[in-house]
Design an enzyme around this catalytic site. Structure first.
Site, short mmCIF file in Angstrom:
data_model
loop_
_atom_site.label_atom_id
_atom_site.label_comp_id
_atom_site.label_asym_id
_atom_site.label_seq_id
_atom_site.Cartn_x
_atom_site.Cartn_y
_atom_site.Cartn_z
N ASP A 97 0.86 -1.17 0.00
CA ASP A 97 0.00 0.00 0.00
C ASP A 97 0.91 1.23 0.00
OD1 ASP A 97 -2.03 1.80 0.28
OD2 ASP A 97 -2.46 1.33 2.37
N ASP A 152 -7.83 -7.71 0.03
CA ASP A 152 -7.05 -7.77 1.26
C ASP A 152 -7.90 -7.20 2.38
OD1 ASP A 152 -5.73 -4.92 2.42
OD2 ASP A 152 -6.59 -4.81 0.42
#
Length: 376
Positions: free
Chosen positions: A92, A271
């Site tokens: 991320d 996720d």
């Protein structure tokens, strides 16, 4: 990175495919365990591979930048070498922290100024240095720097934020394309669709992101408090616009039902911290429904945690023993619960994949959504 579609479901938009990276293949649909600080909490890498059967895990740029720091990661040869995980990694960009650390950050056109949640020291994140940071971390898939807007969010703010995210994306692409991977394997950049829960903004953002022609695309800014039906509506809208020959990654989602419903809408990658966070609090996802292992009803249940699921943790230990560990705050309780829940999530997406290939996904999904959200 390459993506090949293997099968499509005739009664929904679900599809099965394979993402090929230099660290191995990822069979989609896939769930990616979250390893924020270079570790999936309470789970060894061996267990991730052999028991959970994870094919890709996540790291977080913001947290890894702070600890252990880029110098340590670079000296190690990247995150793969540092933590011993030899399969794909996605990072991320820190965009979620723009949302979650709203009290300690300032957003400007140049980038975002944070204060470290550890010691309060100032941090500057820009599209350029976030690309450089993720190059050093060494992820196979790196995310563009964006702003994850809160819910609810007024239209003007959502529009301005989305347009800035698009401008940041251009800067991310320029920096990424002008730099090289550090460790001898390829990396790829995924842009992120934003636009809150406004249809016209989501359409505009999806069209903009698609126009960049990257190897995969992500959908952000959902699962931040909006009703599930609204999430599905936005996902459906966006998946119809994002190119079908590229993997679609829905960020931060979610419950087993969320995952199955979004697979049906055309999402390939997921996720979420839910399976591990809930595991540490004694909530187990099982093939029969949801178990709160702290409840008295499991105190003398000496059957396996989930015999049907398979895997060492789920079949070796009993519900009664796990309840004892969790109530006694023994670390092993969190470990067993985390391995079990992650094993379940990977089992679920593998089952979905097989149903898509068999042409039976839609009916199976409708049955499973009801079953898996039943509290036992």
């Amino acid at each position: 990175m390459q993506f090949n579609l293997i099968a499509k479901d005739a009664q929904s938009k679900a599809r099965a495919g394979v993402v090929q990276t230099d660290h191995g293949a990822i069979e989609t649909p896939i769930f990616m365990p979250v390893g924020t600080a270079g570790t999936v909490k309470a789970v060894h890498q061996r267990e991730l591979k052999e028991d959970v059967k994870a094919e890709i895990i996540l790291g977080n740029t913001y947290h890894l930048y702070l600890r252990p720091g880029l110098n340590v990661l670079e000296q190690a040869g990247g995150l793969h070498k540092f933590n011993g995980w030899d399969r794909p990694i996605l990072t991320d960009s820190g965009g979620y922290q723009v949302f979650s650390l709203a009290g300690t950050r300032k957003i400007k056109e140049e980038g975002v100024k944070f204060r470290s949640h550890i010691d309060g020291s100032p941090l500057d994140f820009t599209p350029e240095n976030v690309m450089d940071t993720q190059r050093i971390i060494g992820a196979d898939i790196i995310m563009a720097f964006d702003e994850c807007t809160p819910y609810p969010c007024d239209y003007t703010y959502a529009k301005n934020s989305m347009e800035r995210t698009h401008r940041w994306l251009q800067r991310c692409v320029d920096r990424f394309d002008s730099t090289e991977p550090k460790y001898g394997y390829s990396q790829t950049l995924f842009p992120i669709v934003q636009g809150s829960t406004y249809k016209d903004l989501r359409v505009k953002s999806a069209e903009t992101i698609a126009s960049f022609g990257r190897e995969g695309n992500a959908i952000g800014g959902l699962s931040v408090g909006e009703p599930a039906e609204m999430m599905y509506e936005m996902t459906d809208l966006v998946c119809d616009i994002l190119p079908a020959d590229k993997p679609r990654y829905l960020m931060g989602v979610g419950t087993p039902a969320n995952i199955l419903e979004n697979i049906a809408l055309g999402v390939d990658m997921f996720d979420c911290v839910l399976p591990t966070r809930n595991a540490r609090n004694g909530m187990l996802f099982t093939t029969q429904g949801i178990v709160n292992i702290r409840n008295e009803r499991w105190a003398n249940d000496h059957n396996p945690i989930d015999a049907e699921l398979g895997g060492y943790a789920s079949t070796f230990y009993s519900k009664a023993y796990l309840r004892h560990l969790v109530r006694a705050n023994e670390m092993l309780g969190a470990q067993i619960s985390s391995i079990h829940n992650l094993t379940f999530y990977l089992w679920l997406v593998k089952q979905a994949r097989q149903q898509i290939i068999n042409g039976t996904f839609r009916d199976w999904k409708d049955l499973m959504v009801k079953k898996l959200m039943t509290r036992l």
